[in-house]
Design an enzyme around this catalytic site. Sequence first.
Site, PDB file in Angstrom:
ATOM      1  N   CYS A  97       0.811  -1.225   0.000  1.00  0.00           N
ATOM      2  CA  CYS A  97       0.000   0.000   0.000  1.00  0.00           C
ATOM      3  C   CYS A  97       0.839   1.269   0.000  1.00  0.00           C
ATOM      4  O   CYS A  97       0.296   2.363  -0.166  1.00  0.00           O
ATOM      5  CB  CYS A  97      -0.928   0.010   1.216  1.00  0.00           C
ATOM      6  SG  CYS A  97      -1.794  -1.542   1.490  1.00  0.00           S
ATOM      7  N   HIS A 156      -3.905   8.098   5.353  1.00  0.00           N
ATOM      8  CA  HIS A 156      -3.991   6.727   4.830  1.00  0.00           C
ATOM      9  C   HIS A 156      -5.426   6.239   5.002  1.00  0.00           C
ATOM     10  O   HIS A 156      -5.990   5.648   4.091  1.00  0.00           O
ATOM     11  CB  HIS A 156      -2.994   5.838   5.560  1.00  0.00           C
ATOM     12  CG  HIS A 156      -2.871   4.462   4.993  1.00  0.00           C
ATOM     13  ND1 HIS A 156      -2.620   4.230   3.661  1.00  0.00           N
ATOM     14  CD2 HIS A 156      -2.984   3.236   5.581  1.00  0.00           C
ATOM     15  CE1 HIS A 156      -2.568   2.925   3.442  1.00  0.00           C
ATOM     16  NE2 HIS A 156      -2.792   2.298   4.587  1.00  0.00           N
ATOM     17  N   GLU A 160      -3.046   5.844  13.210  1.00  0.00           N
ATOM     18  CA  GLU A 160      -2.683   7.004  12.392  1.00  0.00           C
ATOM     19  C   GLU A 160      -3.027   8.298  13.128  1.00  0.00           C
ATOM     20  O   GLU A 160      -2.253   9.261  13.092  1.00  0.00           O
ATOM     21  CB  GLU A 160      -3.393   6.949  11.041  1.00  0.00           C
ATOM     22  CG  GLU A 160      -2.980   8.091  10.121  1.00  0.00           C
ATOM     23  CD  GLU A 160      -3.481   7.953   8.698  1.00  0.00           C
ATOM     24  OE1 GLU A 160      -2.963   8.700   7.835  1.00  0.00           O
ATOM     25  OE2 GLU A 160      -4.363   7.108   8.434  1.00  0.00           O
ATOM     26  N   LYS A 212     -10.061   7.274   0.560  1.00  0.00           N
ATOM     27  CA  LYS A 212     -10.559   5.895   0.541  1.00  0.00           C
ATOM     28  C   LYS A 212     -12.028   5.804   0.942  1.00  0.00           C
ATOM     29  O   LYS A 212     -12.683   4.806   0.622  1.00  0.00           O
ATOM     30  CB  LYS A 212      -9.707   5.020   1.453  1.00  0.00           C
ATOM     31  CG  LYS A 212      -8.279   4.807   0.965  1.00  0.00           C
ATOM     32  CD  LYS A 212      -7.500   3.912   1.924  1.00  0.00           C
ATOM     33  CE  LYS A 212      -6.060   3.708   1.471  1.00  0.00           C
ATOM     34  NZ  LYS A 212      -5.228   4.923   1.643  1.00  0.00           N
ATOM     35  N   HIS A 244      -9.776   1.208  -1.185  1.00  0.00           N
ATOM     36  CA  HIS A 244      -8.324   1.082  -1.041  1.00  0.00           C
ATOM     37  C   HIS A 244      -7.752   0.508  -2.333  1.00  0.00           C
ATOM     38  O   HIS A 244      -7.987  -0.647  -2.661  1.00  0.00           O
ATOM     39  CB  HIS A 244      -7.998   0.181   0.148  1.00  0.00           C
ATOM     40  CG  HIS A 244      -6.581   0.245   0.593  1.00  0.00           C
ATOM     41  ND1 HIS A 244      -5.544   0.688  -0.216  1.00  0.00           N
ATOM     42  CD2 HIS A 244      -5.999  -0.073   1.787  1.00  0.00           C
ATOM     43  CE1 HIS A 244      -4.416   0.626   0.442  1.00  0.00           C
ATOM     44  NE2 HIS A 244      -4.662   0.178   1.667  1.00  0.00           N
ATOM     45  N   PHE A 289       1.182  -2.967   4.749  1.00  0.00           N
ATOM     46  CA  PHE A 289       1.464  -4.232   5.416  1.00  0.00           C
ATOM     47  C   PHE A 289       2.983  -4.370   5.604  1.00  0.00           C
ATOM     48  O   PHE A 289       3.780  -3.922   4.779  1.00  0.00           O
ATOM     49  CB  PHE A 289       0.967  -5.396   4.558  1.00  0.00           C
ATOM     50  CG  PHE A 289      -0.466  -5.779   4.829  1.00  0.00           C
ATOM     51  CD1 PHE A 289      -1.349  -4.912   5.434  1.00  0.00           C
ATOM     52  CD2 PHE A 289      -0.941  -7.028   4.441  1.00  0.00           C
ATOM     53  CE1 PHE A 289      -2.670  -5.270   5.674  1.00  0.00           C
ATOM     54  CE2 PHE A 289      -2.257  -7.399   4.666  1.00  0.00           C
ATOM     55  CZ  PHE A 289      -3.115  -6.531   5.282  1.00  0.00           C
TER      56      PHE A 289
END
Length: 408
Positions: free
Chosen positions: A158, A298, A309, A330, A335, A394
């Site tokens: 990502c 994000h 976050e 998003k 995503h 990830f």
Amino acid sequence: NRVVITGIGAVTPLGSDLPALRDSLLSGRSGIGPLTLFPTENLPTRIAGECRVDMTEYKDRKISFALLAAQSAMENANRRGRPLEETHHPLRRGLSVGIGLELFDMYDMIRLSRNSYIKPEEDAKRPDFLQTPSDLCVSLLKSRFGLNCAPGIHISACAAGNDALGHAFLRIRRGEATLMLAGGTDSMINPLGVAGFCRLNALSRRNEAPEKASRPFDRDRDGFVLGEGAGMLVLEEYHHAARRGAKPFAEIVGYGNSFDAFSVSDPHPEGRGAFQAMTRAIKSAGITPEQISYVNAHGTSTLKNDPVETLAIKRLFGPTASRVPISSTKSMIGHLISAAGAVEAVASILCSNVGKVHPTINLDNPDPKCDLDYVPHTSRDHRVEFFMSNAFAFGGQNSVLVFRNMEG
């Protein structure tokens, strides 16, 4: 060297036309709907952010999205000044692409490379069958747009779209290239991709109301929604762009990344990697946190990312964190995995150019742990100068860009 953005192209669940994309974002329109690309009756998640584009050229969706977005970006760059081909300064053109993981075994790779990726009339130019879609995507972009520097491929999940833009920025800043075509492309909307995330219990199951499923920072969120698409940008050395009279959209001024390696799928509970990447990006830009006037988060809509976050942003800005508008693209497009950072950069640039920030939709019941200004429901008039775009992946791969608005 200073690095400016002179061309933008995007393929998203909200369309590809840039003015229409900007208007959809500012109006808070959702691009999430029922999943139609394959049968889903045996899956707990049956929704996604699909792109409606012509797939006749290349059947691999990542490749088609990248080519379409790149074509738009290059045309866009040529329209904003004297065409690149007419410049007398020798062009060192590079390529930096973030792209999704390959979900094929060797048999599939051989079969698909023979039958799906190349049009029949191009059989004589067929690449070696061991090329993956990533390899093929890069070679097609290089040949189609006359890119003569060694390319870079980024597979940092990502964070890949941001890393691709960040490394392109560094190459121009260091004088290694004059122009870079950079961005990200991905589609994991396939049986293996969707089923894999379902097994992780990572996807929203709000199948009856898909437009309400992506709910970043909301107490009732139940996972993220997969999207797909591409964002490609033309980055130029500032003086080269000025010589051809090009009007930049924005300037990239900072890039920072980190790798905290806390977990394969979970962020560090204290947001250490996210904080480190944001701090490095701001230091790279030569500014202070107080100069950041907007953050594109994000903002995945997962139980673990959103509060972490928030924690990292509060640590970065300290007591002034609540004054900074923050929003999640998003919430409207889902995503886009490896394409997320690049498309979210496009979204931030388009909105800041008209003096606005887009909303985070579906933020009906804020999570008490997510207590910052996430611009709920409706867009806002806001003068944006320096802004930051986050991508946290990830494995603890974190990537952050800082931009300066050059319009509006």
